[in-house]
Design a protein around this motif. Sequence first.
Motif, PDB file in Angstrom:
ATOM      1  N   ALA A  45       0.817  -1.217   0.000  1.00 23.82           N
ATOM      2  CA  ALA A  45       0.000   0.000   0.000  1.00 23.82           C
ATOM      3  C   ALA A  45       0.846   1.259   0.000  1.00 23.82           C
ATOM      4  CB  ALA A  45      -0.919  -0.006   1.204  1.00 23.82           C
ATOM      5  N   ASP A  46       0.350   2.261  -0.635  1.00 27.61           N
ATOM      6  CA  ASP A  46       1.028   3.546  -0.701  1.00 27.61           C
ATOM      7  C   ASP A  46       0.911   4.263   0.641  1.00 27.61           C
ATOM      8  OD1 ASP A  46       2.166   5.912  -2.088  1.00 27.61           O
ATOM      9  OD2 ASP A  46       0.177   6.727  -1.603  1.00 27.61           O
ATOM     10  N   SER A  47      -0.304   4.263   1.198  1.00 27.16           N
ATOM     11  CA  SER A  47      -0.487   4.941   2.478  1.00 27.16           C
ATOM     12  C   SER A  47      -1.454   4.155   3.346  1.00 27.16           C
ATOM     13  CB  SER A  47      -1.035   6.350   2.259  1.00 27.16           C
ATOM     14  OG  SER A  47      -2.261   6.266   1.589  1.00 27.16           O
ATOM     15  N   SER A  48      -1.347   4.405   4.659  1.00 31.36           N
ATOM     16  CA  SER A  48      -2.251   3.733   5.578  1.00 31.36           C
ATOM     17  C   SER A  48      -3.525   4.543   5.708  1.00 31.36           C
ATOM     18  CB  SER A  48      -1.610   3.605   6.953  1.00 31.36           C
ATOM     19  OG  SER A  48      -0.541   2.736   6.875  1.00 31.36           O
ATOM     20  N   SER A  49      -4.529   3.897   6.270  1.00 35.99           N
ATOM     21  CA  SER A  49      -5.791   4.618   6.425  1.00 35.99           C
ATOM     22  C   SER A  49      -5.653   5.670   7.513  1.00 35.99           C
ATOM     23  CB  SER A  49      -6.893   3.644   6.798  1.00 35.99           C
ATOM     24  OG  SER A  49      -6.861   3.420   8.179  1.00 35.99           O
ATOM     25  N   SER A  50      -6.526   6.648   7.462  1.00 34.15           N
ATOM     26  CA  SER A  50      -6.434   7.713   8.446  1.00 34.15           C
ATOM     27  C   SER A  50      -6.819   7.206   9.823  1.00 34.15           C
ATOM     28  CB  SER A  50      -7.336   8.876   8.048  1.00 34.15           C
ATOM     29  OG  SER A  50      -8.674   8.493   8.171  1.00 34.15           O
ATOM     30  N   LEU A  51      -7.593   6.121   9.862  1.00 35.38           N
ATOM     31  CA  LEU A  51      -7.998   5.591  11.157  1.00 35.38           C
ATOM     32  C   LEU A  51      -6.819   5.000  11.905  1.00 35.38           C
ATOM     33  CD1 LEU A  51     -11.418   3.871  10.512  1.00 35.38           C
ATOM     34  CD2 LEU A  51     -10.969   6.014  11.663  1.00 35.38           C
ATOM     35  N   SER A  52      -5.752   4.615  11.153  1.00 34.03           N
ATOM     36  CA  SER A  52      -4.613   4.025  11.848  1.00 34.03           C
ATOM     37  C   SER A  52      -3.931   5.058  12.739  1.00 34.03           C
ATOM     38  CB  SER A  52      -3.629   3.409  10.863  1.00 34.03           C
ATOM     39  OG  SER A  52      -3.229   4.353   9.919  1.00 34.03           O
ATOM     40  N   LYS A  53      -4.239   6.333  12.497  1.00 35.27           N
ATOM     41  CA  LYS A  53      -3.717   7.393  13.369  1.00 35.27           C
ATOM     42  C   LYS A  53      -4.200   7.149  14.799  1.00 35.27           C
ATOM     43  CE  LYS A  53      -1.750  11.623  13.202  1.00 35.27           C
ATOM     44  NZ  LYS A  53      -1.562  11.870  14.535  1.00 35.27           N
ATOM     45  N   LYS A  54      -5.481   6.809  14.917  1.00 38.18           N
ATOM     46  CA  LYS A  54      -6.054   6.565  16.249  1.00 38.18           C
ATOM     47  C   LYS A  54      -5.425   5.327  16.890  1.00 38.18           C
ATOM     48  CE  LYS A  54     -10.509   8.697  15.308  1.00 38.18           C
ATOM     49  NZ  LYS A  54     -11.934   8.448  15.155  1.00 38.18           N
ATOM     50  N   VAL A  55      -5.119   4.335  16.027  1.00 37.61           N
ATOM     51  CA  VAL A  55      -4.472   3.129  16.543  1.00 37.61           C
ATOM     52  C   VAL A  55      -3.107   3.480  17.096  1.00 37.61           C
ATOM     53  CG1 VAL A  55      -3.536   0.879  15.885  1.00 37.61           C
ATOM     54  CG2 VAL A  55      -5.756   1.606  15.012  1.00 37.61           C
ATOM     55  N   ILE A  56      -2.384   4.308  16.347  1.00 35.40           N
ATOM     56  CA  ILE A  56      -1.055   4.750  16.793  1.00 35.40           C
ATOM     57  C   ILE A  56      -1.162   5.426  18.157  1.00 35.40           C
ATOM     58  CG2 ILE A  56       0.849   6.311  16.237  1.00 35.40           C
ATOM     59  CD1 ILE A  56       0.767   4.030  14.310  1.00 35.40           C
ATOM     60  N   ASP A  57      -2.203   6.255  18.311  1.00 37.93           N
ATOM     61  CA  ASP A  57      -2.419   6.924  19.594  1.00 37.93           C
ATOM     62  C   ASP A  57      -2.655   5.910  20.706  1.00 37.93           C
ATOM     63  OD1 ASP A  57      -2.126   9.262  18.308  1.00 37.93           O
ATOM     64  OD2 ASP A  57      -4.271   9.746  18.179  1.00 37.93           O
ATOM     65  N   GLN A  58      -3.505   4.917  20.403  1.00 42.60           N
ATOM     66  CA  GLN A  58      -3.825   3.922  21.421  1.00 42.60           C
ATOM     67  C   GLN A  58      -2.600   3.116  21.815  1.00 42.60           C
ATOM     68  OE1 GLN A  58      -7.219   1.876  21.860  1.00 42.60           O
ATOM     69  NE2 GLN A  58      -8.590   3.268  20.784  1.00 42.60           N
ATOM     70  N   LEU A  59      -1.691   2.952  20.868  1.00 40.10           N
ATOM     71  CA  LEU A  59      -0.475   2.195  21.170  1.00 40.10           C
ATOM     72  C   LEU A  59       0.549   3.076  21.890  1.00 40.10           C
ATOM     73  CD1 LEU A  59       0.036   0.225  17.832  1.00 40.10           C
ATOM     74  CD2 LEU A  59      -0.914  -0.618  19.958  1.00 40.10           C
ATOM     75  N   GLY A  60       0.209   4.354  22.022  1.00 38.31           N
ATOM     76  CA  GLY A  60       1.101   5.282  22.698  1.00 38.31           C
ATOM     77  C   GLY A  60       2.320   5.643  21.879  1.00 38.31           C
ATOM     78  N   GLY A 464      -7.449 -10.684  11.665  1.00 38.90           N
ATOM     79  CA  GLY A 464      -6.978 -10.236  10.362  1.00 38.90           C
ATOM     80  C   GLY A 464      -7.974  -9.284   9.729  1.00 38.90           C
ATOM     81  N   ALA A 465      -7.696  -8.917   8.489  1.00 36.47           N
ATOM     82  CA  ALA A 465      -8.602  -8.011   7.785  1.00 36.47           C
ATOM     83  C   ALA A 465      -9.943  -8.676   7.537  1.00 36.47           C
ATOM     84  CB  ALA A 465      -7.987  -7.586   6.465  1.00 36.47           C
ATOM     85  N   GLY A 466      -9.996  -9.982   7.715  1.00 37.69           N
ATOM     86  CA  GLY A 466     -11.262 -10.685   7.537  1.00 37.69           C
ATOM     87  C   GLY A 466     -12.238 -10.453   8.661  1.00 37.69           C
ATOM     88  N   THR A 467     -11.825  -9.725   9.690  1.00 45.17           N
ATOM     89  CA  THR A 467     -12.742  -9.429  10.794  1.00 45.17           C
ATOM     90  C   THR A 467     -13.204  -7.987  10.704  1.00 45.17           C
ATOM     91  OG1 THR A 467     -10.910  -8.783  12.195  1.00 45.17           O
ATOM     92  CG2 THR A 467     -11.579 -11.078  12.295  1.00 45.17           C
ATOM     93  N   HIS A 468     -14.157  -7.624  11.549  1.00 43.67           N
ATOM     94  CA  HIS A 468     -14.610  -6.237  11.594  1.00 43.67           C
ATOM     95  C   HIS A 468     -13.472  -5.337  12.029  1.00 43.67           C
ATOM     96  CE1 HIS A 468     -17.209  -2.821  12.432  1.00 43.67           C
ATOM     97  NE2 HIS A 468     -16.571  -2.689  13.570  1.00 43.67           N
ATOM     98  N   PRO A 469     -13.230  -4.163  11.501  1.00 41.43           N
ATOM     99  CA  PRO A 469     -13.977  -3.507  10.419  1.00 41.43           C
ATOM    100  C   PRO A 469     -13.427  -3.796   9.028  1.00 41.43           C
ATOM    101  CG  PRO A 469     -12.471  -1.962  11.415  1.00 41.43           C
ATOM    102  CD  PRO A 469     -12.224  -3.267  12.083  1.00 41.43           C
ATOM    103  N   GLY A 470     -12.680  -4.836   8.856  1.00 39.78           N
ATOM    104  CA  GLY A 470     -12.210  -5.173   7.516  1.00 39.78           C
ATOM    105  C   GLY A 470     -10.819  -4.667   7.235  1.00 39.78           C
ATOM    106  N   GLY A 471     -10.466  -4.674   5.963  1.00 40.39           N
ATOM    107  CA  GLY A 471      -9.106  -4.306   5.578  1.00 40.39           C
ATOM    108  C   GLY A 471      -8.934  -2.815   5.419  1.00 40.39           C
ATOM    109  N   GLY A 472      -7.834  -2.430   4.801  1.00 42.05           N
ATOM    110  CA  GLY A 472      -7.566  -1.011   4.578  1.00 42.05           C
ATOM    111  C   GLY A 472      -6.454  -0.504   5.465  1.00 42.05           C
ATOM    112  N   ILE A 473      -5.700  -1.423   6.069  1.00 40.63           N
ATOM    113  CA  ILE A 473      -4.542  -1.082   6.899  1.00 40.63           C
ATOM    114  C   ILE A 473      -4.925  -0.113   8.005  1.00 40.63           C
ATOM    115  CG2 ILE A 473      -2.109  -0.472   6.840  1.00 40.63           C
ATOM    116  CD1 ILE A 473      -2.236  -0.805   3.861  1.00 40.63           C
ATOM    117  N   THR A 474      -5.719  -0.614   8.919  1.00 43.73           N
ATOM    118  CA  THR A 474      -6.139   0.234  10.024  1.00 43.73           C
ATOM    119  C   THR A 474      -5.486  -0.185  11.328  1.00 43.73           C
ATOM    120  OG1 THR A 474      -8.008  -1.197  10.509  1.00 43.73           O
ATOM    121  CG2 THR A 474      -8.396   0.617   9.000  1.00 43.73           C
ATOM    122  N   GLY A 475      -5.400  -1.497  11.562  1.00 44.11           N
ATOM    123  CA  GLY A 475      -4.925  -1.959  12.869  1.00 44.11           C
ATOM    124  C   GLY A 475      -6.038  -1.976  13.909  1.00 44.11           C
ATOM    125  N   ILE A 476      -7.208  -1.487  13.508  1.00 43.71           N
ATOM    126  CA  ILE A 476      -8.326  -1.451  14.463  1.00 43.71           C
ATOM    127  C   ILE A 476      -8.733  -2.867  14.854  1.00 43.71           C
ATOM    128  CG2 ILE A 476     -10.670  -0.654  14.856  1.00 43.71           C
ATOM    129  CD1 ILE A 476     -10.248   1.385  12.726  1.00 43.71           C
TER     130      ILE A 476
END
Lengths: 488, 395
Positions: A45-60, A464-476
């Motif tokens: 992927a060229d870029s990660s999803s914007s939601l991964s920003k929140k994941v980064i925050d949660q990971l500190g 994995g991405a097969g679970t909610h909320p799916g793929g898109g490189i979120t880490g959620i």
Amino acid sequence: MKNFDIIIIGAGPNGLSAASYLSKSGKKVLVVEKNEKVGGLALYADSSSSLSKKVIDQLGLKINARKKRTFVTSLNDSFNHTVLEIDENNSIKFNECEASLEDQNSFLKLVKKYNLFAKTLSSFMFNTPPRVKSGNKSDLWQLISMGWKVRKLGKKNMRELLRVIGLNIADDLEDNLTNDNLMGILCNEAVLGSNLGPRSPGSILTLLYSNAINGSIFRNNNLDTEQIISSIEQSCHDRGVEFLKSSEVKKLLINNETVTGIEMNDQNIIESSTIISTLDPKTTYLNLIGADRLDTDLIRRVTNFRSKGNVAKVKIEFKNIIKIKNLDEKYIGSKFIYAPNIKYIEHAFNNNKYNNYSKKPCLEFYIDNKNISANLYYIPYLKNGSHDKKEIESNIQLILNNFIDNNELIKFEIDTPNEMEKKYNTSGGHWHHGDMEIDQLLIIRPFYGSAQYETPINGLYICGAGTHPGGGITGINAINASKQLLKK
Amino acid sequence: MNKNLSYKKPLLETPFHERTLEACYNNDWYRWAGYKIAKEYSSTELEYTSMRNTAGVIDITPMHKYDIKGVQAREFVNKLVTRDVSKIQPNQIMYIIWCNEDGNVIDDGTVFCLKEDHLKIMCAERNLNWFTDTATGFNVKIQDITETIAALAFQGPLSCKILNLLKVTDIENLQPFKFGNYKINKSDVLISRTGFSGDLGYEIWCNPADALNVWDSLFKFNRDYKVLPAGMNSLDMVRIEAGFIQPNADFMSAEQALRTNRMKNPYELGLSWLVNLEKNYFTGKKALKKIKNSKLNKKLVGLDIQGDKPANGSVLYDSNKKEIGIVTAAIWSPTLKSNIAMGYVDSNHMKLGSKVYAEIYHPEELEYKKIWAECEVVKKQFFNNNRKNAIPAYI
């Protein structure tokens, strides 16, 4: 071998996020990765999803955003390319556009509508989807709150959302627009990475969903995937997570419907009472667990889970610096789309229906000096045999030669879904591990009997991405699953 | 004229059709899995009597037959069914049921072991889909061989005697739930000592080409022993007496029921002896473990009913006239001279000897006679003759 609280299979963005999150809460974690390099499918992927920003925050963690790609260019066979400029607040400006002013306004209105709906959807992402029949009050409450979020759109918008959610994108576009190029731009976002054509029902939902995950309709994020991956990996090392790279898990050891450990391909056995698989549902269930340990009903759901990928990753190197005909040089850093109109995309999709690659494929690509990296669709996953890559190469060349000034192709690399399957153990080579359509989302992702990141096998979780909320490189997925796991 | 018009030939004919058509005086047909099977040839009572006193012949060709081959054949069947069949030996037959993931019964049948890597499953409903899905990950090949085998049930106290007269060697020493290869009037047949009547009886499996020869042979000694072809109605009578249950009559097959609460688990059907929770994983194991440890709400029991009017479709009540269940099958049993039925009762009335009441609507010359009959909960197996398991069998 040492004892671990948790073993995580797969070091993609979800595997790393889970490892980092769980080790942060004091667990002893081992990550097993098949390849030498971590990152998994995200490396494409060229870029990660914007939601991964929140994941980064949660990971500190802290991460520096790069500059957003500001331009989206849609190539046109008559060289009247459309160039959109998108600023930090996602508002759109038409830099070059042959469409009438009326069309431009309708386009903006449409995007505004989709953005509004996507925002509602994105509020569902950070929760474990509720279980409908659990009788649990928190599940019921969450279900009500999901309904309330939709209702909060207001009567008119709610009706519109419910109207379009099952519709195909082509209908909605043709109702509002007349310009082919503008329609093509939105279609590209709706069908890329899905098993849908512009006229397939549900393609609006895939557009809204990808919009929700990426925070913008054109997926122009400012988070660099490699940077995210390496910073999460670093945090894992800092928190004492152990890695076992270049080693593949053969199967899970299960005793009395409970996991006891993993068996590696080299016969090594590592014991643990909790295992998280970030592999896709099919691989996890049929290969790691084994069909002989599953109820027939579940096997049916696993095998019926639609996970046929149809996007190929292409890397092309040219001899000279690339220039696009009839396009200002300042737009060279933009995201290029070649999906000129609905009919073209639908025709490309026709081949896909019959397990053939598109003779006239659609392209989404980025230019970096002499290099092009492109998403090419539709190149379906083949159960038997392989595609004629030389033929695909010449098909792409035909398209690119049209737009690129005096240049010569010197290197061509392509990863079809079949190669992705082999490299990253993703059955079907699907980006998102499985189609993100209405019957494979939210409560029923991946399928009934495996919701809330759990499996029928005690101690085995999937994220994995097969679970909610799916793929898109979120880490959620990883964060939700880890929370669910820590609750037990 | 197009001879293939569907309405011209709506149902398939079994290899015995030439004979059954001739015998079917009433031209009364039953539709079983797309085949034409006689409901009643001339008189249900006579056919029933032949099965209980001499022998009756029933065409059971539409019975679904599945061929399972492969090194993992036994492992596959063990995964499919609730019973432990891992040690099934060649020439052995086992009665089996299979459940879905919620522990509800899909169907019952018998499994025949031809070789260690070659089994056959015979059952009443179509199951190929379920079997192939269950076989995911197993090294087996499953084939529907229904059309390649003609089958007859030959049931009744004189069945062995007649086979003996037909010079079927050593048939009297065939044990119950065993089978072997024999010859009837030069035709190769497979005979199993199984059946649906609760009495001595055999099932004969043969090549469709030999079907008429086998059929005719069974009636060869009719001057002395009156063997009759028996229809589905009389089969229903003997199977109720024997306490055998039938899918979609006494319970809804879990693959076909639309309402989830209509499905039944083995414990509710009184088939707990077929469930082995100690063996390797099988479909429904997890659910059945849970069900076993929880209270049963309903159970299928046998009912001995006062009076002589069969309680077909009756509602069952307790002494306070509170509805507690329903009758699924009922007859007046001519052999036992009693009014018997099978039905579901609630948790308070599952014990043998419990008293419940049936409300029977008996039509009598264009008027309903409403009967309030006391019933006693008894074992489902009403008719159980020692002949059934005797070795050597009665000749």
